[in-house]
Design an enzyme around this catalytic site. Structure first.
Site, short mmCIF file in Angstrom:
data_model
loop_
_atom_site.label_atom_id
_atom_site.label_comp_id
_atom_site.label_asym_id
_atom_site.label_seq_id
_atom_site.Cartn_x
_atom_site.Cartn_y
_atom_site.Cartn_z
N ARG A 1 -24.33 103.08 58.38
CA ARG A 1 -24.91 103.29 59.88
C ARG A 1 -24.62 102.21 60.79
O ARG A 1 -23.54 101.33 60.20
CB ARG A 1 -25.60 104.58 59.88
CG ARG A 1 -26.44 105.34 58.99
CD ARG A 1 -25.91 106.70 59.47
NE ARG A 1 -26.37 107.53 59.17
CZ ARG A 1 -27.67 108.24 59.08
NH1 ARG A 1 -28.41 108.10 60.41
NH2 ARG A 1 -28.11 109.65 58.67
N LYS B 1 -26.99 108.05 53.87
CA LYS B 1 -27.40 107.58 55.43
C LYS B 1 -27.29 105.80 54.18
O LYS B 1 -28.04 105.56 53.47
CB LYS B 1 -27.89 107.77 56.02
CG LYS B 1 -29.06 107.32 55.41
CD LYS B 1 -30.43 107.54 56.58
CE LYS B 1 -31.77 107.35 56.80
NZ LYS B 1 -32.28 108.21 57.41
N CYS C 1 -37.01 116.00 67.81
CA CYS C 1 -36.94 116.16 66.43
C CYS C 1 -37.38 117.18 65.44
O CYS C 1 -38.19 117.23 65.55
CB CYS C 1 -37.72 114.94 66.22
SG CYS C 1 -36.93 114.41 64.57
N CYS D 1 -40.52 106.52 67.51
CA CYS D 1 -39.23 107.22 67.50
C CYS D 1 -39.76 108.42 68.27
O CYS D 1 -40.83 108.25 69.34
CB CYS D 1 -38.78 107.89 66.35
SG CYS D 1 -40.72 109.26 65.73
N CYS E 1 -42.94 111.51 61.79
CA CYS E 1 -43.07 112.07 60.48
C CYS E 1 -43.19 110.66 59.85
O CYS E 1 -43.21 109.44 59.97
CB CYS E 1 -41.71 112.70 60.18
SG CYS E 1 -40.29 112.04 60.21
N CYS F 1 -38.34 105.74 61.05
CA CYS F 1 -37.44 105.68 61.86
C CYS F 1 -37.18 104.06 62.93
O CYS F 1 -36.63 103.82 63.63
CB CYS F 1 -36.64 106.83 62.72
SG CYS F 1 -35.74 108.52 61.66
N ARG G 1 -25.01 110.53 68.96
CA ARG G 1 -25.58 109.01 69.08
C ARG G 1 -24.57 108.28 68.88
O ARG G 1 -23.13 108.50 68.34
CB ARG G 1 -26.14 108.90 67.70
CG ARG G 1 -27.27 107.64 67.55
CD ARG G 1 -28.00 107.63 66.18
NE ARG G 1 -28.35 107.95 66.39
CZ ARG G 1 -29.49 108.72 64.86
NH1 ARG G 1 -28.77 108.67 63.72
NH2 ARG G 1 -30.10 109.02 65.13
N LYS H 1 -27.78 101.64 55.54
CA LYS H 1 -27.48 100.67 57.18
C LYS H 1 -27.89 99.72 56.39
O LYS H 1 -28.02 98.96 55.27
CB LYS H 1 -29.26 100.90 57.94
CG LYS H 1 -29.15 102.79 57.67
CD LYS H 1 -31.41 102.97 58.18
CE LYS H 1 -31.25 104.38 58.61
NZ LYS H 1 -32.64 104.30 59.77
#
Length: 566
Positions: free
Chosen positions: A143, A206, A434, A428, A473, A477, A74, A208
């Protein structure tokens, strides 16, 4: 004094990793097709996840063969901004190392799938040679920073983008591990790698950041750990930023201690204090986030557990001065960015829809070839949006006709030929790459869009702006809990239905039904859209309608008032 809590295994790994090095260099040099669990966790900080082809996994297991391991890589590009040269370098990576596609992420980045272990170092080096990077695109750090992607050449947009880029640079890790492992940088004697912001174990999870203008919340700012709302005066001079904390959409099914949350305003800072307040928020999360339970390690749980008053008091200590109370949040809106627009400097941009963000040549639609030709011939600079689309910027007016012709000749469907529903649908990747996906998202999204379009047309609602977010899930995302409709993977072929959020990203949705078979979704939404067409108030949006009626009334409409599925 807080009681000491047992650290998770990842925390121990980070502490002992020698600045995120571990044995990554050795493992990449050893060959093979996969990496160890420790390397898997450290690779995230460098912008990569190990994955495997889940479509073939069972068949290969039965044949006593290893899984088809591959890596996702990414890129980190604040605000989704690239130059023509950078984009062409990325396009080259897709063929040289990946599966022939580029995927726009919901955080305005680009990621590649299908990279083999032996090509991992080469692919990351190629991205860097194209003057981009993958560092901090994943991992327990800040991120990719998001903001409005609109390439409007005015004082407001230019100031916000400049601040986002400065902030992104200031928040990079100090470790040189990335450069030494993937770019063969030689260690420099005496060079300090002390992580003065992150500390030796980096962040608990993470982190954001989303920065928005009131008239462009394309970045869904309030869904981030740190939301930043810019305030300008009538002369387009920046007055400062409202700071909100504790947003985040990931959750775990059947775990009530995890939940989506929108950020809460905590203070207002002046035009030149954005980096200082951001670092203060990050340090607060660094020191108070849960390092024992990664499912509850995000800043939103610190805010929820302690309350915003405690957050404000504690944040002021990290900031080093009293906080100015937040200004009232202005009304946030999401504009239409697709199609042709004037930039304000004599040039134009063209917003090109990219279904589920996948830039690929597939059948009669050769989107990747079309974009590459436009970028090569006209030198346009692509900007990626949080809606997973691309804005081709800096186009001369006299080139517009030729560009339209190239896109049409490659079978690319223009925004003008799409319904608003299709234009604002997110998904996503989910299966087959994934490892967290419970069911399909990107691959089934065209079927879902077609189904919803049929229902909308049948009820005279084809022109409505309604956002659909589909995830395989519950990790969110595609921001499935912050739009009009969220379909969240529950198990193979089944989804939870979320409704009641708003189009502009200022209200969370609620779970209406759980474990709904994909074949039963149409009948549920047929009832909801019929009621919406009949009983809406004025120009009320679908999410607003669902929020007004409430869950119990909606369940009566779908025939699930007494159902355990609810």
């Amino acid at each position: 004094m807080r009681a000491e809590k047992k650290l998770s295994g990842v925390e121990t790994l980070k502490r002992e990793s020698r600045g995120l090095r571990g044995r990554l260099a050795e493992e990449l040099a050893e060959g093979g097709i996969q990496v160890s669990e420790d390397a898997y966790n450290l690779l995230k900080f460098h912008g990569s996840y190990e994955q495997f082809d889940r479509d073939s996994a069972t068949r290969r297991k039965q044949a006593k063969l290893e899984k088809e391991y591959q890596f996702m890589v990414r890129c980190r590009m604040p605000g989704g901004v690239t130059t023509a040269a950078q984009y062409l370098a990325l396009d080259s990576v897709a063929d040289r190392f990946a599966n022939g596609s580029l995927r726009i992420t919901t955080r305005q980045g680009i990621q590649f799938h299908g990279i083999l272990k032996g090509d991992l170092k080469g692919s990351i080096a190629a991205i860097n040679h194209g003057m981009l990077t993958t560092i901090s695109a994943c991992g327990d750090v800040v991120r990719n920073l998001m903001t409005t992607p609109a390439p409007r050449r005015d004082a407001r947009h230019e100031r916000v983008l400049a601040d986002v880029q400065r902030l992104a640079q200031a928040l990079l890790p100090k470790s040189r591990a990335y450069y030494q492992i993937f770019l063969d940088e030689e260690p420099v004697a005496g060079h300090s790698e002390e992580e003065t912001l992150y500390g030796p174990t980096y962040l608990p999870r993470k982190f954001k950041i989303g920065v928005a203008l009131p008239d462009d919340n394309s970045a869904d700012a309030l869904a981030n750990d740190l939301a930043v709302i810019a305030h300008f005066d009538a002369a387009e001079q920046l007055e400062g930023y409202t700071i909100a904390v504790g947003g985040g959409l990931g959750m775990t099914h059947n775990n009530a201690r995890t939940f989506p949350r929108l950020a809460t305003p905590v203070c207002f800072v002046g035009p030149d204090r954005l980096i200082a307040i951001s670092e203060a928020v990050i340090r607060l999360q660094r020191d108070h986030g849960d390092r024992g339970d990664r499912r509850r390690a995000r800043l939103k749980y610190v805010v929820e557990d302690h309350g915003i008053a405690w957050i404000a008091e504690t944040l002021a200590q990290y900031y080093g001065e009293p906080l100015t109370p937040p200004r009232p949040l202005p009304e946030l809106t999401v504009p239409e960015l697709l199609g042709w627009h004037e930039q304000g400097d004599g040039l134009r941009w063209l917003g090109v829809p990219v279904p589920s963000g996948r830039i690929v040549d597939s059948g009669s639609v050769r989107l990747r070839s079309a974009i590459r030709e436009v970028v090569e011939r006209f030198g346009v600079d692509p900007v990626f949006t949080a809606q997973q689309d691309v804005l081709l910027s800096n186009i001369r007016p006299e080139d517009a006709g030729a560009i339209d012709g190239i896109l049409a000749g490659h079978g690319v469907v223009p925004a003008s030929a799409m319904t608003p529903f299709a234009r604002f649908a997110l998904a996503c990747p989910a299966l087959p790459t994934c490892g967290l996906a419970l069911t399909e998202a990107e691959r089934i999204q065209p079927q879902f869009i077609a189904m919803f379009e049929r229902l909308l047309e049948a009820n005279g609602l084809s022109g409505e702006r309604i956002s659909l977010r589909t995830t395989g899930c519950p990790n969110g995302c595609a921001r499935s809990y912050a739009g009009d409709i969220g379909l969240v993977g529950r198990m193979p072929g089944f989804y939870a239905i979320y409704v009641g959020g708003d189009f502009n990203g200022t209200r969370l949705s609620f779970r209406l039904l759980d474990r709904v078979a994909e074949g039963a979704l149409e009948s549920k939404f047929a009832a909801l859209f019929a009621a919406f067409a009949r009983d809406r108030r004025g120009s009320e949006g679908f999410g607003d309608f669902c929020d007004r009626l409430g869950r119990e009334t909606l369940l009566e409409l779908t025939g699930d008032g007494d159902s355990k599925a609810a």
